[in-house]
Design an enzyme around this catalytic site. Structure first.
Site, PDB file in Angstrom:
ATOM      1  N   MET A  30      31.292  16.978  39.310  1.00  0.00           N
ATOM      2  CA  MET A  30      32.455  17.374  40.112  1.00  0.00           C
ATOM      3  C   MET A  30      33.150  18.573  39.462  1.00  0.00           C
ATOM      4  SD  MET A  30      34.005  13.982  41.841  1.00  0.00           S
ATOM      5  CE  MET A  30      34.994  13.426  40.480  1.00  0.00           C
ATOM      6  N   HIS A  34      33.010  19.842  30.760  1.00  0.00           N
ATOM      7  CA  HIS A  34      33.329  19.667  29.345  1.00  0.00           C
ATOM      8  C   HIS A  34      32.027  19.368  28.606  1.00  0.00           C
ATOM      9  CE1 HIS A  34      32.835  15.472  30.400  1.00  0.00           C
ATOM     10  NE2 HIS A  34      33.793  15.565  31.311  1.00  0.00           N
ATOM     11  N   HIS A  37      29.371  17.064  30.318  1.00  0.00           N
ATOM     12  CA  HIS A  37      28.511  17.741  31.301  1.00  0.00           C
ATOM     13  C   HIS A  37      27.467  18.607  30.578  1.00  0.00           C
ATOM     14  CE1 HIS A  37      32.381  17.263  33.653  1.00  0.00           C
ATOM     15  NE2 HIS A  37      31.535  16.752  34.504  1.00  0.00           N
ATOM     16  N   GLN A  61      34.946   9.702  47.457  1.00  0.00           N
ATOM     17  CA  GLN A  61      35.029   8.730  46.372  1.00  0.00           C
ATOM     18  C   GLN A  61      36.433   8.606  45.798  1.00  0.00           C
ATOM     19  OE1 GLN A  61      31.980  11.015  44.140  1.00  0.00           O
ATOM     20  NE2 GLN A  61      33.144  10.438  42.322  1.00  0.00           N
ATOM     21  N   GLY A 148      25.634  10.279  33.171  1.00  0.00           N
ATOM     22  CA  GLY A 148      26.224   9.853  31.909  1.00  0.00           C
ATOM     23  C   GLY A 148      26.484   8.354  31.876  1.00  0.00           C
TER      24      GLY A 148
HETATM   25  P1  AMP Z   1      31.889  13.986  36.835  1.00  0.00           P
HETATM   26  O1  AMP Z   1      31.982  15.475  36.930  1.00  0.00           O
HETATM   27  O2  AMP Z   1      33.070  13.353  36.166  1.00  0.00           O
HETATM   28  O3  AMP Z   1      31.491  13.325  38.128  1.00  0.00           O
HETATM   29  O4  AMP Z   1      30.682  13.706  35.832  1.00  0.00           O
HETATM   30  C1  AMP Z   1      29.407  14.249  36.060  1.00  0.00           C
HETATM   31  C2  AMP Z   1      28.415  13.552  35.168  1.00  0.00           C
HETATM   32  O5  AMP Z   1      28.791  13.724  33.793  1.00  0.00           O
HETATM   33  C3  AMP Z   1      28.356  12.031  35.409  1.00  0.00           C
HETATM   34  O6  AMP Z   1      27.002  11.599  35.352  1.00  0.00           O
HETATM   35  C4  AMP Z   1      29.153  11.489  34.257  1.00  0.00           C
HETATM   36  O7  AMP Z   1      28.792  10.176  33.893  1.00  0.00           O
HETATM   37  C5  AMP Z   1      28.824  12.473  33.161  1.00  0.00           C
HETATM   38  N1  AMP Z   1      29.839  12.447  32.106  1.00  0.00           N
HETATM   39  C6  AMP Z   1      31.190  12.491  32.267  1.00  0.00           C
HETATM   40  N2  AMP Z   1      31.811  12.391  31.073  1.00  0.00           N
HETATM   41  C7  AMP Z   1      30.825  12.276  30.133  1.00  0.00           C
HETATM   42  C8  AMP Z   1      30.816  12.136  28.719  1.00  0.00           C
HETATM   43  N3  AMP Z   1      31.946  12.099  28.007  1.00  0.00           N
HETATM   44  N4  AMP Z   1      29.621  12.050  28.094  1.00  0.00           N
HETATM   45  C9  AMP Z   1      28.459  12.079  28.798  1.00  0.00           C
HETATM   46  N5  AMP Z   1      28.403  12.212  30.139  1.00  0.00           N
HETATM   47  C10 AMP Z   1      29.571  12.314  30.802  1.00  0.00           C
END
Ligand code: AMP
Length: 284
Positions: A30, A34, A37, A61, A148
């Site tokens: 999304m 950081h 990602h 979501q 993640g």
């Molecule tokens: P998001 O942008 O929050 O939807 O996250 C995108 C992907 O990055 C998802 O598969 C998350 O589980 C993964 N993710 C988010 N935070 C972390 C983290 N601290 N360590 C590893 N993967 C992460």
């Protein structure tokens, strides 16, 4: 690196290399990227020939009253990061490319696990997650998808969907990346003020305590859950949402620590709701 908006354009751009034998890696995000990602992208880059990163803040979501409108967005910075990590294609679609008007997309049911923990706190969250992830898989086609462990319940319902529907997707689960004090990296950490940030490590402290108890031979998960609740409860700016221990294979609560299990916590701070989890060592 190419920045692509259209679904058909993305599919065409992936199909060529794939039919010539290239391994395709997809990292759904999304945005507001950081180190978490970045770790998924690096892993995909090291394992695949063609790396696709999607950036889409999925409205489905988010529940009413959640943080959709203030969710951090910085496409230019994310695209630059993707470029520096060697990504081949960034797909940053407008809403209508993900949800074409007038088309009824498949909406997989997250099942009972989708109603517990995060699903209980955020009704319809996992239905929204599965709808967008199914659409992403449909647009990209057969690939390895990198997710993640930070979002362990999300990973679980996605894996179930893939198995249940027989989708041609291989999931790669990636470990959680943390700050030096243990706080899991998250786009939502940006909401935290300095006091909240200092106290946000309580989630990891709680999980570490549960793991320590397990390592010391405690099998009663009620004891672990009470310890996690106490740790978060003792943090002035945190309000416990849940603390739980689940079986990694079913995501159902476990009473006795005898099978591979995961501890999970969620806590509300004044400016953000945070979640975290940790695989527990088995006693003895
Ligand atoms: P998001 O942008 O929050 O939807 O996250 C995108 C992907 O990055 C998802 O598969 C998350 O589980 C993964 N993710 C988010 N935070 C972390 C983290 N601290 N360590 C590893 N993967 C992460």
């Amino acid at each position: 690196m190419e920045l692509i908006r259209g679904a058909a354009e993305l599919r065409a751009r992936v199909d060529g290399p794939r039919s010539a034998g290239a391994g395709v890696g997809l990292v759904p995000t999304m945005g507001a990227m950081h180190g978490g990602h970045a770790s998924l992208i690096r892993r995909a880059r090291s394992e695949q020939d063609l790396v696709v990163v999607s950036i889409f803040v999925n409205p489905l979501q988010f529940g009413p009253g959640e943080d959709l409108s203030r969710y951090p967005r910085d496409e230019a910075k994310d695209v630059a990061l993707c470029g520096s990590l060697g990504v081949d294609l960034v797909w940053a679609p407008p809403n209508e490319e993900v949800y074409p008007p007038g088309i009824v997309l498949q909406a997989p049911d997250p099942g009972p696990v989708g109603e517990t923990l995060e699903g209980a706190a955020r009704p319809s969250h996992f239905a929204g997650v599965l709808k967008v992830v199914h659409r992403l898989f449909d647009v990209v086609g057969p690939c390895a998808a990198y997710f993640g462990e930070k979002d362990a319940q999300q990973l679980f319902v996605i894996e179930r969907m893939i198995k249940g529907l027989g989708l041609p997707i291989a999931i790669v689960a990636c470990p959680t990346i943390r700050e030096p004090d243990g706080l899991a990296l998250s786009s939502r950490n940006a909401y935290l003020g300095p006091e909240e940030r200092a106290q946000a490590a309580c989630l990891f402290l709680a999980l570490s305590e549960a793991a320590g108890l397990g390592r010391a031979g405690e099998r009663d998960t009620a004891v672990l859950i009470a310890a996690m609740a106490r740790e978060i409860g003792a943090t002035p700016l945190a309000e416990l949402d849940y603390a739980a221990v689940v079986d990694v294979d079913t995501f159902e609560p476990v009473r006795t620590l005898e099978r591979p299990s995961r501890a999970l916590v969620a806590a509300r701070f004044p400016s953000a709701r945070l979640i975290d989890n940790l695989r527990l060592p088995l006693p003895g």
